[in-house]
Design a protein around this motif. Sequence first.
Motif, PDB file in Angstrom:
ATOM      1  N   GLY A 296      93.448  13.535  35.616  1.00 36.88           N
ATOM      2  CA  GLY A 296      93.823  14.918  35.896  1.00 36.88           C
ATOM      3  C   GLY A 296      92.848  15.864  35.220  1.00 36.88           C
ATOM      4  O   GLY A 296      93.118  16.353  34.122  1.00 36.88           O
ATOM      5  N   VAL A 297      91.725  16.097  35.876  1.00 35.37           N
ATOM      6  CA  VAL A 297      90.667  16.952  35.332  1.00 35.37           C
ATOM      7  C   VAL A 297      90.147  17.834  36.450  1.00 35.37           C
ATOM      8  O   VAL A 297      89.837  17.340  37.541  1.00 35.37           O
ATOM      9  CB  VAL A 297      89.522  16.106  34.744  1.00 35.37           C
ATOM     10  N   SER A 298      90.024  19.125  36.178  1.00 38.73           N
ATOM     11  CA  SER A 298      89.520  20.035  37.205  1.00 38.73           C
ATOM     12  C   SER A 298      88.161  20.620  36.877  1.00 38.73           C
ATOM     13  O   SER A 298      87.424  21.020  37.777  1.00 38.73           O
ATOM     14  CB  SER A 298      90.523  21.168  37.450  1.00 38.73           C
ATOM     15  N   GLU A 299      87.796  20.695  35.588  1.00 37.85           N
ATOM     16  CA  GLU A 299      86.515  21.308  35.210  1.00 37.85           C
ATOM     17  C   GLU A 299      86.154  20.894  33.794  1.00 37.85           C
ATOM     18  O   GLU A 299      87.012  20.457  33.016  1.00 37.85           O
ATOM     19  CB  GLU A 299      86.605  22.836  35.277  1.00 37.85           C
ATOM     20  N   ALA A 300      84.874  21.028  33.460  1.00 33.94           N
ATOM     21  CA  ALA A 300      84.387  20.790  32.101  1.00 33.94           C
ATOM     22  C   ALA A 300      83.713  22.069  31.612  1.00 33.94           C
ATOM     23  O   ALA A 300      82.881  22.652  32.326  1.00 33.94           O
ATOM     24  CB  ALA A 300      83.410  19.623  32.070  1.00 33.94           C
TER      25      ALA A 300
ATOM     26  N   ASP B 271      84.198   9.746  23.198  1.00 32.36           N
ATOM     27  CA  ASP B 271      83.095  10.578  23.686  1.00 32.36           C
ATOM     28  C   ASP B 271      82.582  10.021  25.012  1.00 32.36           C
ATOM     29  O   ASP B 271      82.348   8.817  25.138  1.00 32.36           O
ATOM     30  CB  ASP B 271      81.938  10.582  22.686  1.00 32.36           C
ATOM     31  N   THR B 272      82.413  10.882  25.987  1.00 35.18           N
ATOM     32  CA  THR B 272      81.909  10.417  27.278  1.00 35.18           C
ATOM     33  C   THR B 272      81.233  11.554  28.024  1.00 35.18           C
ATOM     34  O   THR B 272      81.692  12.697  27.986  1.00 35.18           O
ATOM     35  CB  THR B 272      83.037   9.825  28.149  1.00 35.18           C
ATOM     36  N   GLU B 273      80.146  11.241  28.691  1.00 35.28           N
ATOM     37  CA  GLU B 273      79.423  12.226  29.479  1.00 35.28           C
ATOM     38  C   GLU B 273      79.717  12.105  30.965  1.00 35.28           C
ATOM     39  O   GLU B 273      79.388  12.977  31.747  1.00 35.28           O
ATOM     40  CB  GLU B 273      77.912  12.078  29.240  1.00 35.28           C
ATOM     41  N   ASP B 274      80.312  10.997  31.384  1.00 32.70           N
ATOM     42  CA  ASP B 274      80.630  10.809  32.796  1.00 32.70           C
ATOM     43  C   ASP B 274      81.695   9.738  32.884  1.00 32.70           C
ATOM     44  O   ASP B 274      81.392   8.567  33.092  1.00 32.70           O
ATOM     45  CB  ASP B 274      79.394  10.388  33.589  1.00 32.70           C
ATOM     46  N   GLY B 275      82.944  10.124  32.703  1.00 29.62           N
ATOM     47  CA  GLY B 275      84.020   9.152  32.601  1.00 29.62           C
ATOM     48  C   GLY B 275      84.843   9.032  33.862  1.00 29.62           C
ATOM     49  O   GLY B 275      85.846   9.726  34.018  1.00 29.62           O
ATOM     50  N   PRO B 276      84.472   8.146  34.793  1.00 26.35           N
ATOM     51  CA  PRO B 276      85.320   7.921  35.965  1.00 26.35           C
ATOM     52  C   PRO B 276      86.569   7.130  35.597  1.00 26.35           C
ATOM     53  O   PRO B 276      86.727   6.658  34.464  1.00 26.35           O
ATOM     54  CB  PRO B 276      84.406   7.120  36.907  1.00 26.35           C
ATOM     55  N   GLU B 277      87.443   6.948  36.571  1.00 26.41           N
ATOM     56  CA  GLU B 277      88.740   6.329  36.319  1.00 26.41           C
ATOM     57  C   GLU B 277      88.642   4.882  35.838  1.00 26.41           C
ATOM     58  O   GLU B 277      89.550   4.393  35.168  1.00 26.41           O
ATOM     59  CB  GLU B 277      89.604   6.409  37.581  1.00 26.41           C
ATOM     60  N   ASP B 278      87.565   4.186  36.186  1.00 28.32           N
ATOM     61  CA  ASP B 278      87.421   2.793  35.765  1.00 28.32           C
ATOM     62  C   ASP B 278      86.567   2.640  34.508  1.00 28.32           C
ATOM     63  O   ASP B 278      86.101   1.544  34.188  1.00 28.32           O
ATOM     64  CB  ASP B 278      86.843   1.936  36.893  1.00 28.32           C
TER      65      ASP B 278
ATOM     66  N   ALA C 234      89.890  14.432  17.325  1.00 27.89           N
ATOM     67  CA  ALA C 234      90.143  14.647  18.750  1.00 27.89           C
ATOM     68  C   ALA C 234      89.575  15.981  19.217  1.00 27.89           C
ATOM     69  O   ALA C 234      88.983  16.083  20.295  1.00 27.89           O
ATOM     70  CB  ALA C 234      91.640  14.583  19.024  1.00 27.89           C
ATOM     71  N   LEU C 235      89.745  17.020  18.393  1.00 26.50           N
ATOM     72  CA  LEU C 235      89.270  18.348  18.769  1.00 26.50           C
ATOM     73  C   LEU C 235      87.747  18.429  18.810  1.00 26.50           C
ATOM     74  O   LEU C 235      87.189  19.317  19.462  1.00 26.50           O
ATOM     75  CB  LEU C 235      89.823  19.398  17.802  1.00 26.50           C
ATOM     76  N   ALA C 236      87.075  17.522  18.114  1.00 29.15           N
ATOM     77  CA  ALA C 236      85.613  17.514  18.097  1.00 29.15           C
ATOM     78  C   ALA C 236      85.009  16.624  19.167  1.00 29.15           C
ATOM     79  O   ALA C 236      83.778  16.540  19.290  1.00 29.15           O
ATOM     80  CB  ALA C 236      85.119  17.058  16.721  1.00 29.15           C
ATOM     81  N   LEU C 237      85.848  15.966  19.978  1.00 28.61           N
ATOM     82  CA  LEU C 237      85.339  15.083  21.024  1.00 28.61           C
ATOM     83  C   LEU C 237      84.511  15.853  22.052  1.00 28.61           C
ATOM     84  O   LEU C 237      84.835  16.994  22.412  1.00 28.61           O
ATOM     85  CB  LEU C 237      86.489  14.406  21.759  1.00 28.61           C
ATOM     86  N   ASN C 238      83.485  15.208  22.547  1.00 32.95           N
ATOM     87  CA  ASN C 238      82.691  15.730  23.662  1.00 32.95           C
ATOM     88  C   ASN C 238      83.034  14.895  24.889  1.00 32.95           C
ATOM     89  O   ASN C 238      82.783  13.687  24.920  1.00 32.95           O
ATOM     90  CB  ASN C 238      81.204  15.626  23.347  1.00 32.95           C
ATOM     91  N   GLN C 239      83.638  15.515  25.908  1.00 30.34           N
ATOM     92  CA  GLN C 239      84.115  14.751  27.055  1.00 30.34           C
ATOM     93  C   GLN C 239      83.870  15.470  28.380  1.00 30.34           C
ATOM     94  O   GLN C 239      84.394  16.567  28.613  1.00 30.34           O
ATOM     95  CB  GLN C 239      85.622  14.481  26.925  1.00 30.34           C
ATOM     96  N   ARG C 240      83.094  14.827  29.219  1.00 33.94           N
ATOM     97  CA  ARG C 240      83.001  15.197  30.632  1.00 33.94           C
ATOM     98  C   ARG C 240      83.612  14.039  31.413  1.00 33.94           C
ATOM     99  O   ARG C 240      83.098  12.922  31.361  1.00 33.94           O
ATOM    100  CB  ARG C 240      81.549  15.414  31.058  1.00 33.94           C
ATOM    101  N   VAL C 241      84.693  14.312  32.096  1.00 35.40           N
ATOM    102  CA  VAL C 241      85.467  13.256  32.740  1.00 35.40           C
ATOM    103  C   VAL C 241      85.555  13.531  34.237  1.00 35.40           C
ATOM    104  O   VAL C 241      85.800  14.670  34.648  1.00 35.40           O
ATOM    105  CB  VAL C 241      86.876  13.156  32.121  1.00 35.40           C
TER     106      VAL C 241
END
Length: 266
Positions: A193-197, A94-101, A230-237
């Motif tokens: 590789g993320v284009s939108e949330a 789970d992540t609300e702001d997941g940068p590459e590092d 996995a399907l229930a994950l909340n992810q903004r990357v």
Amino acid sequence: MKILVVGATGYIGSVVAERLAERGHEVVALVRQAGRVPYEERVGDLGDPASLPSEEFDAVVHAGQLTGDEPTDLAAIGRLGRVHYVSGVWVLGDTEDGPEDSPVNPIAIVGYRPTVERLVLDGGGTVIRPGVVHGRGQGIPALLKAWAAERGHGVYVSADGRVPTWSFVHVDDLVDLIVAAVEQKASGQVFHGVSEAVSLDVVAGAIAPDPRPWPVSEAAQAVGGPFAEALALNQRVSSARTRATLGWHPNRPGILSDLEEGSYTG
């Protein structure tokens, strides 16, 4: 460049091979049985690392599935050498702001994948983490569409009543990223590789009316606990560093457009 593609018959790997060939590269596909792809082939099996080719390639793209056995997968990576490895954002949890590092916090279905990523990076390769991949009518969105058809309404997996947000990428945009990493000879870096949330109730509503949550405990009985989690994950990357480093500019249709008037409408 002479490039070995692992997973060249799969969803992502087939598009990687197609794009590399279009750009004039010499594609060599790793296959378990000969005669499956229109490229030069090497017969081998990720489950038998000794069967993998030992020859030198200008680049190796690993877009194949892991075997599920950690020692075997690590041995296969070691055999392939410096690779561009297609992982996934599920390693972040789970992540609300997941940068590459971001620190990894893998869920069960990708439990040892960070160890694979570390081996790749230590060997001078790159790790490419796509969000939920869509496009060409395939991937997890096709599964959501099938579930909606069975139920007569949109559906998404939910834990504790929340509406998850997923980070998405079109398969052709993802492949642009992979090819950029190969052609720019990137090394020792993580790319997202993320284009939108997009919120999953909106996604499910684009598939069918009246979107409803499917409790993760119930979904687990149908698809297994690890996949349901996995399907229930909340992810903004975030992919900001990836875009700046590789000059990557995703421009294919977003998930809602793809669902409503694109590759999932057939």
